[in-house]
Each structure stands twice: as structure tokens, then as C-alpha cells.
Design an enzyme around this catalytic site. Structure first.
Site, PDB file in Angstrom:
ATOM      1  N   SER A 183      29.451 -18.420  20.088  1.00 32.07           N
ATOM      2  CA  SER A 183      28.956 -19.780  19.842  1.00 32.07           C
ATOM      3  C   SER A 183      28.232 -19.811  18.512  1.00 32.07           C
ATOM      4  O   SER A 183      27.697 -18.788  18.052  1.00 32.07           O
ATOM      5  CB  SER A 183      27.975 -20.188  20.961  1.00 32.07           C
ATOM      6  N   TYR A 213      19.776 -19.442  25.289  1.00 31.48           N
ATOM      7  CA  TYR A 213      21.197 -19.369  24.918  1.00 31.48           C
ATOM      8  C   TYR A 213      21.351 -18.760  23.529  1.00 31.48           C
ATOM      9  O   TYR A 213      22.248 -17.947  23.292  1.00 31.48           O
ATOM     10  CB  TYR A 213      21.810 -20.764  24.974  1.00 31.48           C
TER      11      TYR A 213
END
Length: 261
Positions: free
Chosen positions: A137, A150
Site C-alpha cells: 500500500s 496500518y
């Protein structure tokens, strides 16, 4: 001639599911791996892939996957998509349980799966090459408020392909990382926000043409189908409306043209 075979994790939804479709369309044999057997079986019936239900945070289930693959043919590529996000709390208010889940799902699972399947990838590469492809990501490459857990998990996962590229230097094994930005999928944000469908849709509100799962899957298929001597080390893919993880244009995209009058 034996078809090349790929293992795709996270295959029951989103980017993983789209990657199964993209690879099948380009002639690969594909083993889809995820927790939800019924979704995998439906995908297999539609695309001709095969299904293996497994929770990749469970070492015993990774061992079972390894044994199944060894019994059923060579493994030329591992496409690791499984993972996910939980919560948007500030660091000071973060849930240790959610942070632990993200680390185990995004990092430990990737390490254990890679270690389990690397011998089979090496065996398949004896007469050619093999691939390890990780979908991480943009959260791995830039912090944003509410992203601490995250950000940390994906940054740690991103180190795995970077280290592998060094450790496997000299072997015919390509290591690719794809780091997507905003991708509008069925479940990612919904799960991150605890099932709140209204809040999940608000994340994408007003953003012109966020990425969809097929955009990322097309890049994964391109990387795996590239000539054997070509390694796409890192691909960052964002929608045009997203300049950074925390900076989105909401509303129509249009050029800023000065009025000559």
C-alpha cells in the site's frame, strides 16, 4: 508443456479476486487462497481456477497449503494480496488488539507464507524463473493521521520484498511490490470501519474515478507476464485524484486555465 501456476492470496474478494481473473485470462493456472471457501469455489467455477481455503495467520493451515501445492504441481509465482486494515484511531487512542491483528495479517503471514513456498518456487525456477509479488500500500510509504497502525504494518510488510531482493540476488526469482493508493473495493474500507457502510462510502465521496481492483490486477498480471529478465521492483499506483495518501481532490478534475480577459 506445463502451464505456469500462481498462488494468489486474498482471492475471495477485491484485488485478490481480480488478480485470479486477470491471470486466468492470460493463461495461468491459479490457486486462489482465502478463508471463505464458498467464495473461492464460486470463483473457481467461473474462471477455472482452483480453491484452497486457509487462514494465513494460522501456521498449521499454511503448512497444509504447502503440502497441497507440493502434491498438485509446481508453483511459479506467489501473489500475496491478503492483509487489511482495522480502525482509524490516533496512535494515542489506538487499539492494541487491532494493531496486533494488522501486524499478524500483513507481516507475519507474509513471512511465514514466503518461507513455506520458497522451496517450491526455487524448484520451479530451475528451468526458468519464478516470482514473488507482494501487494502492499502507499500507506507503507507515507504517514497520514489515523493511519498509524496500518502505516506501521504495511511499512513492515514492504521491507519483506526489499530484503528478499537482496537475499535472493543471484537466483532467477523476481521480487515485485505493488503499492496501491485509493482502491474502491467491496470490503476493504467497510471492514476497516467496522462494517459502517455509510462511513465507508463517505471515504470515496466526490473522488473522481478512484482505482478499482481490476486496475491493480492488470498491473500484477503485466509484471508476471513481463520477459523473464525484467523485474518491476516497485510500482506505486494511485488514481489521478490522489496526490498523496492524505490529499484527495473531491469534485470534478479539470485544468486550471486562466481567463485571458
Amino acid at each position: 508443456m506445463v502451464n505456469r501456476r500462481a498462488v494468489v492470496t486474498g482471492a475471495s474478494t477485491g484485488i485478490g479476486e481480480a488478480t485470479v481473473r486477470a491471470l486466468r485470462a492470460s493463461g495461468w493456472d491459479v490457486v486462489g487462497v482465502a478463508r471463505r471457501a464458498e467464495r473461492l469455489e464460486a470463483l473457481a467455477a467461473e474462471t477455472g481456477s482452483t480453491a484452497f481455503a486457509a487462514d494465513l495467520t494460522d501456521a498449521a493451515q499454511i503448512d497444509a497449503l504447502r503440502e497441497h501445492l507440493a502434491d498438485t504441481g509446481p508453483v511459479h509465482a506467489l501473489v500475496h494480496v491478503a492483509g487489511g486494515a482495522r480502525g482509524t484511531d490516533r496512535v494515542e487512542g489506538g487499539s492494541a488488539e487491532q494493531w496486533r491483528w494488522m501486524y499478524e495479517s500483513n507481516v507475519i503471514a507474509a513471512q511465514q507464507l514466503t518461507a513455506a513456498l520458497l522451496p517450491q518456487l526455487r524448484a520451479a525456477a530451475v528451468d526458468g524463473h519464478a516470482d514473488l509479488l507482494f501487494v502492499t500500500s502507499v500507506a507503507a510509504r507515507g504517514a497520514y493521521p489515523g493511519g498509524g497502525g496500518y502505516n506501521a504494518a504495511k511499512a513492515a510488510e514492504s521491507m519483506i520484498p526489499q530484503v528478499l531482493r537482496l537475499e535472493l540476488n543471484g537466483e532467477p526469482i523476481r521480487i515485485t511490490e505493488i503499492a496501491p493508493g485509493m482502491v474502491h473495493t467491496e470490503e476493504f474500507t467497510l471492514r476497516r470501519l467496522g462494517g459502517d457502510a455509510v462511513a465507508a462510502e463517505a471515504v470515496y465521496s466526490g473522488v473522481e474515478a478512484p482505482l478499482v481492483a481490476e486496475d491493480v490486477a492488470d498491473v500484477a498480471a503485466y509484471a508476471l507476464n513481463a520477459p523473464a529478465h525484467v523485474n518491476l521492483d516497485l510500482i506505486v499506483i494511485r488514481p489521478v485524484a490522489q496526490a498523496a495518501s492524505h490529499l484527495l481532490a473531491r469534485g470534478p478534475l479539470r485544468p486550471r486555465i486562466e481567463d485571458p480577459s
